[in-house]
Scaffold this motif. Structure first.
Motif, PDB file in Angstrom:
ATOM      1  N   PHE A  81      28.031  10.649 105.865  1.00 45.27           N
ATOM      2  CA  PHE A  81      26.873  11.332 105.255  1.00 45.27           C
ATOM      3  C   PHE A  81      27.178  11.724 103.813  1.00 45.27           C
ATOM      4  CE2 PHE A  81      24.791  15.414 104.255  1.00 45.27           C
ATOM      5  CZ  PHE A  81      23.468  14.981 104.227  1.00 45.27           C
ATOM      6  N   ARG A  82      28.365  12.289 103.604  1.00 47.08           N
ATOM      7  CA  ARG A  82      28.746  12.704 102.257  1.00 47.08           C
ATOM      8  C   ARG A  82      28.909  11.501 101.332  1.00 47.08           C
ATOM      9  NH1 ARG A  82      33.915  16.276 103.286  1.00 47.08           N
ATOM     10  NH2 ARG A  82      33.972  16.202 100.989  1.00 47.08           N
ATOM     11  N   ILE A  83      29.467  10.430 101.861  1.00 49.01           N
ATOM     12  CA  ILE A  83      29.657   9.212 101.066  1.00 49.01           C
ATOM     13  C   ILE A  83      28.317   8.627 100.637  1.00 49.01           C
ATOM     14  CG2 ILE A  83      30.358   6.775 101.227  1.00 49.01           C
ATOM     15  CD1 ILE A  83      32.727   7.756 102.972  1.00 49.01           C
ATOM     16  N   GLU A  84      27.395   8.524 101.598  1.00 49.14           N
ATOM     17  CA  GLU A  84      26.112   7.884 101.313  1.00 49.14           C
ATOM     18  C   GLU A  84      25.222   8.728 100.410  1.00 49.14           C
ATOM     19  OE1 GLU A  84      25.166   4.803 102.004  1.00 49.14           O
ATOM     20  OE2 GLU A  84      27.189   4.513 102.796  1.00 49.14           O
ATOM     21  N   THR A  85      25.325  10.039 100.490  1.00 50.56           N
ATOM     22  CA  THR A  85      24.469  10.898  99.667  1.00 50.56           C
ATOM     23  C   THR A  85      25.032  11.122  98.267  1.00 50.56           C
ATOM     24  OG1 THR A  85      25.534  12.840 100.706  1.00 50.56           O
ATOM     25  CG2 THR A  85      23.394  12.120 101.586  1.00 50.56           C
ATOM     26  N   THR A  86      26.224  10.606  98.013  1.00 47.16           N
ATOM     27  CA  THR A  86      26.782  10.706  96.656  1.00 47.16           C
ATOM     28  C   THR A  86      26.966   9.338  96.013  1.00 47.16           C
ATOM     29  OG1 THR A  86      29.038  10.762  97.590  1.00 47.16           O
ATOM     30  CG2 THR A  86      27.993  12.877  97.091  1.00 47.16           C
ATOM     31  N   CYS A  87      26.565   8.267  96.707  1.00 40.86           N
ATOM     32  CA  CYS A  87      26.661   6.917  96.146  1.00 40.86           C
ATOM     33  C   CYS A  87      25.738   6.800  94.933  1.00 40.86           C
ATOM     34  CB  CYS A  87      26.282   5.879  97.199  1.00 40.86           C
ATOM     35  SG  CYS A  87      26.521   4.170  96.676  1.00 40.86           S
ATOM     36  N   PRO A  88      26.240   6.373  93.770  1.00 40.58           N
ATOM     37  CA  PRO A  88      25.433   6.383  92.544  1.00 40.58           C
ATOM     38  C   PRO A  88      24.262   5.411  92.527  1.00 40.58           C
ATOM     39  CG  PRO A  88      27.539   5.269  92.178  1.00 40.58           C
ATOM     40  CD  PRO A  88      27.612   5.895  93.538  1.00 40.58           C
ATOM     41  N   VAL A  89      24.441   4.206  93.132  1.00 32.83           N
ATOM     42  CA  VAL A  89      23.377   3.191  93.133  1.00 32.83           C
ATOM     43  C   VAL A  89      23.365   2.486  94.486  1.00 32.83           C
ATOM     44  CG1 VAL A  89      23.366   2.763  90.645  1.00 32.83           C
ATOM     45  CG2 VAL A  89      24.991   1.545  92.099  1.00 32.83           C
ATOM     46  N   THR A  90      22.346   1.641  94.699  1.00 31.60           N
ATOM     47  CA  THR A  90      22.221   0.968  95.991  1.00 31.60           C
ATOM     48  C   THR A  90      22.805  -0.434  96.005  1.00 31.60           C
ATOM     49  OG1 THR A  90      20.021   0.181  95.366  1.00 31.60           O
ATOM     50  CG2 THR A  90      20.157   2.264  96.591  1.00 31.60           C
ATOM     51  N   ASN A  91      23.098  -0.990  94.852  1.00 29.56           N
ATOM     52  CA  ASN A  91      23.702  -2.328  94.805  1.00 29.56           C
ATOM     53  C   ASN A  91      24.362  -2.547  93.443  1.00 29.56           C
ATOM     54  OD1 ASN A  91      21.538  -3.086  93.009  1.00 29.56           O
ATOM     55  ND2 ASN A  91      20.256  -3.383  94.822  1.00 29.56           N
ATOM     56  N   GLY A  92      24.937  -3.761  93.257  1.00 33.93           N
ATOM     57  CA  GLY A  92      25.551  -4.083  91.985  1.00 33.93           C
ATOM     58  C   GLY A  92      27.026  -3.726  91.924  1.00 33.93           C
ATOM     59  N   GLN A  93      27.613  -3.930  90.732  1.00 34.22           N
ATOM     60  CA  GLN A  93      29.050  -3.748  90.546  1.00 34.22           C
ATOM     61  C   GLN A  93      29.477  -2.296  90.737  1.00 34.22           C
ATOM     62  OE1 GLN A  93      31.281  -6.186  90.138  1.00 34.22           O
ATOM     63  NE2 GLN A  93      32.867  -4.615  90.312  1.00 34.22           N
ATOM     64  N   ILE A  94      28.667  -1.351  90.255  1.00 33.23           N
ATOM     65  CA  ILE A  94      29.005   0.065  90.412  1.00 33.23           C
ATOM     66  C   ILE A  94      29.031   0.434  91.887  1.00 33.23           C
ATOM     67  CG2 ILE A  94      28.258   2.424  89.937  1.00 33.23           C
ATOM     68  CD1 ILE A  94      27.108   1.474  87.317  1.00 33.23           C
ATOM     69  N   HIS A  95      28.063  -0.109  92.629  1.00 27.67           N
ATOM     70  CA  HIS A  95      27.990   0.141  94.071  1.00 27.67           C
ATOM     71  C   HIS A  95      29.250  -0.363  94.763  1.00 27.67           C
ATOM     72  CE1 HIS A  95      26.767  -0.991  98.234  1.00 27.67           C
ATOM     73  NE2 HIS A  95      26.073   0.127  98.169  1.00 27.67           N
ATOM     74  N   GLN A  96      29.664  -1.577  94.423  1.00 30.23           N
ATOM     75  CA  GLN A  96      30.857  -2.149  95.043  1.00 30.23           C
ATOM     76  C   GLN A  96      32.104  -1.368  94.656  1.00 30.23           C
ATOM     77  OE1 GLN A  96      31.405  -6.436  94.768  1.00 30.23           O
ATOM     78  NE2 GLN A  96      33.602  -6.134  94.506  1.00 30.23           N
ATOM     79  N   SER A  97      32.218  -1.024  93.372  1.00 31.75           N
ATOM     80  CA  SER A  97      33.391  -0.287  92.895  1.00 31.75           C
ATOM     81  C   SER A  97      33.506   1.068  93.573  1.00 31.75           C
ATOM     82  CB  SER A  97      33.310  -0.102  91.367  1.00 31.75           C
ATOM     83  OG  SER A  97      33.323  -1.347  90.709  1.00 31.75           O
ATOM     84  N   TYR A  98      32.375   1.682  93.837  1.00 28.08           N
ATOM     85  CA  TYR A  98      32.346   2.988  94.503  1.00 28.08           C
ATOM     86  C   TYR A  98      33.041   2.917  95.854  1.00 28.08           C
ATOM     87  CZ  TYR A  98      30.279   7.033  96.943  1.00 28.08           C
ATOM     88  OH  TYR A  98      30.087   8.172  97.671  1.00 28.08           O
ATOM     89  N   TYR A  99      32.678   1.912  96.663  1.00 29.47           N
ATOM     90  CA  TYR A  99      33.267   1.779  97.990  1.00 29.47           C
ATOM     91  C   TYR A  99      34.707   1.262  97.932  1.00 29.47           C
ATOM     92  CZ  TYR A  99      28.716   2.729  99.997  1.00 29.47           C
ATOM     93  OH  TYR A  99      27.547   3.339 100.349  1.00 29.47           O
ATOM     94  N   GLU A 100      35.003   0.412  96.965  1.00 20.78           N
ATOM     95  CA  GLU A 100      36.373  -0.079  96.820  1.00 20.78           C
ATOM     96  C   GLU A 100      37.318   1.061  96.463  1.00 20.78           C
ATOM     97  OE1 GLU A 100      36.075  -3.160  93.922  1.00 20.78           O
ATOM     98  OE2 GLU A 100      35.710  -4.731  95.423  1.00 20.78           O
ATOM     99  N   ASN A 101      36.879   1.964  95.588  1.00 24.21           N
ATOM    100  CA  ASN A 101      37.706   3.109  95.206  1.00 24.21           C
ATOM    101  C   ASN A 101      37.888   4.069  96.384  1.00 24.21           C
ATOM    102  OD1 ASN A 101      38.080   2.240  92.565  1.00 24.21           O
ATOM    103  ND2 ASN A 101      36.233   3.269  91.821  1.00 24.21           N
ATOM    104  N   LEU A 102      36.830   4.242  97.162  1.00 28.66           N
ATOM    105  CA  LEU A 102      36.936   5.092  98.349  1.00 28.66           C
ATOM    106  C   LEU A 102      37.928   4.509  99.347  1.00 28.66           C
ATOM    107  CD1 LEU A 102      33.199   6.088  99.001  1.00 28.66           C
ATOM    108  CD2 LEU A 102      35.050   7.605  98.279  1.00 28.66           C
ATOM    109  N   LEU A 103      37.906   3.184  99.491  1.00 27.91           N
ATOM    110  CA  LEU A 103      38.831   2.513 100.409  1.00 27.91           C
ATOM    111  C   LEU A 103      40.275   2.683  99.944  1.00 27.91           C
ATOM    112  CD1 LEU A 103      39.184   0.791 102.933  1.00 27.91           C
ATOM    113  CD2 LEU A 103      38.861  -1.242 101.518  1.00 27.91           C
ATOM    114  N   LYS A 104      40.504   2.559  98.645  1.00 24.66           N
ATOM    115  CA  LYS A 104      41.852   2.751  98.104  1.00 24.66           C
ATOM    116  C   LYS A 104      42.336   4.177  98.355  1.00 24.66           C
ATOM    117  CE  LYS A 104      41.441  -0.669  94.386  1.00 24.66           C
ATOM    118  NZ  LYS A 104      41.377  -0.869  92.902  1.00 24.66           N
ATOM    119  N   THR A 105      41.455   5.134  98.144  1.00 24.48           N
ATOM    120  CA  THR A 105      41.807   6.533  98.378  1.00 24.48           C
ATOM    121  C   THR A 105      42.127   6.782  99.845  1.00 24.48           C
ATOM    122  OG1 THR A 105      40.372   7.249  96.562  1.00 24.48           O
ATOM    123  CG2 THR A 105      41.004   8.917  98.180  1.00 24.48           C
TER     124      THR A 105
END
Length: 281
Positions: A81-105
């Motif tokens: 819930f916290r991840i999805e409500t703070t995601c900056p955009v719904t698609n594109g490079q920023i969207h992918q980078s957001y989840y990739e950074n979360l995975l690294k963390t």
């Protein structure tokens, strides 16, 4: 007081299926599951505090196998819930980078605070020799140099180590979830399908049934000549059916010792197929 794990898991799966069928936003679904699981945990806590446990074995089973399943999913859905409500955009490079950074963390936190601990190795080895110390109320050994989180939990409803199992379960679910959110074209080795593209494909049998099928395929070398590990194989099915499987290792060990047929689902598959074949005769 007796609380049956299979009944608890069935209730959770039923609620997950009910919400999934409504095709709501992921954040809304995660929020509703958070409320549901929190209410379930509070209700069970009230019963535990009121009646206690019939014996030592029941107490150990509750804090080792039952409570962590509920709390683990509660932590998981709250984080989604916290991840999805703070995601900056719904698609594109920023969207992918957001989840990739979360995975690294997530991977970094997992290595630093979970997998290097002695308890993690104890849990993964399916040991039972220290269960009386780890999963009974009032048995916490502060000489072990425990983390400060031990002072923040309710010691009337936690042995500290049940919380640690819950976080292991939550992290594994989050790991799978992150993979389903990353662009599959740039991550072909870690994800099969985009999570939103296969919402109509769901596993409608029990979680144990799917785990039994996965292990059967793994043991028979039926997929990629057995070159795919059990963890990756389980991930494939989790992504395909959008079904978190929690800790398949412990589920498999429970199957090995369960009464009656140890391959109940495979037996059912055989019977169903033979009945279907007989219809054409």
């Amino acid at each position: 007081m007796e609380i049956v794990l299979s009944k608890i898991l069935s209730q959770i799966r039923h609620q997950e299926g009910k919400l999934s069928s409504q095709m709501m936003r992921t954040s809304e679904e995660a929020f509703k599951m958070t409320l549901f699981l929190n209410e379930m945990l509070c209700s069970i806590k009230a019963k535990v505090l009121q009646t206690g446990f019939a014996n030592e074995e029941q107490e150990i089973d509750f804090f080792k196998s039952i409570k962590p399943q509920i709390l683990g999913k509660l932590i998981y859905y709250n984080k989604v819930f916290r991840i999805e409500t703070t995601c900056p955009v719904t698609n594109g490079q920023i969207h992918q980078s957001y989840y990739e950074n979360l995975l690294k963390t997530l991977k970094s936190e997992y290595k630093e605070s979970i997998c290097n601990e002695d308890f993690y190795r104890y849990y993964r080895a399916d040991r039972t020799d220290r269960d009386r110390s780890y999963f009974r109320l009032g048995q916490i050994n502060y000489h072990d140099g425990l983390k400060s989180g031990v002072f923040e939990i309710d010691l009337s409803f936690s042995t500290y180590y049940d919380n640690k199992i819950a976080h292991i379960i939550a992290n594994e679910l989050l790991y799978t979830y992150m993979l389903t959110k990353i662009n599959p074209e740039k991550n072909p080795d870690t994800i099969l399908l985009n999570g939103d593209a296969n919402k109509d494909i769901s596993w409608t049998n029990s979680q144990n049934a799917l785990i039994e099928l996965i292990y059967a395929l793994y043991a028979s070398n039926s997929i990629a000549y057995g070159k795919i590990g059990i963890r990756k194989l389980a991930l494939i099915f989790q992504v395909l059916f959008r079904t978190p499987l929690n800790d398949i290792h412990h589920s498999f060990h429970r199957m090995k010792t369960r009464s009656g047929s140890r391959t109940a689902f495979l037996d059912q598959l055989k019977n169903s197929l033979e009945e279907y074949m007989d219809k054409d005769l």
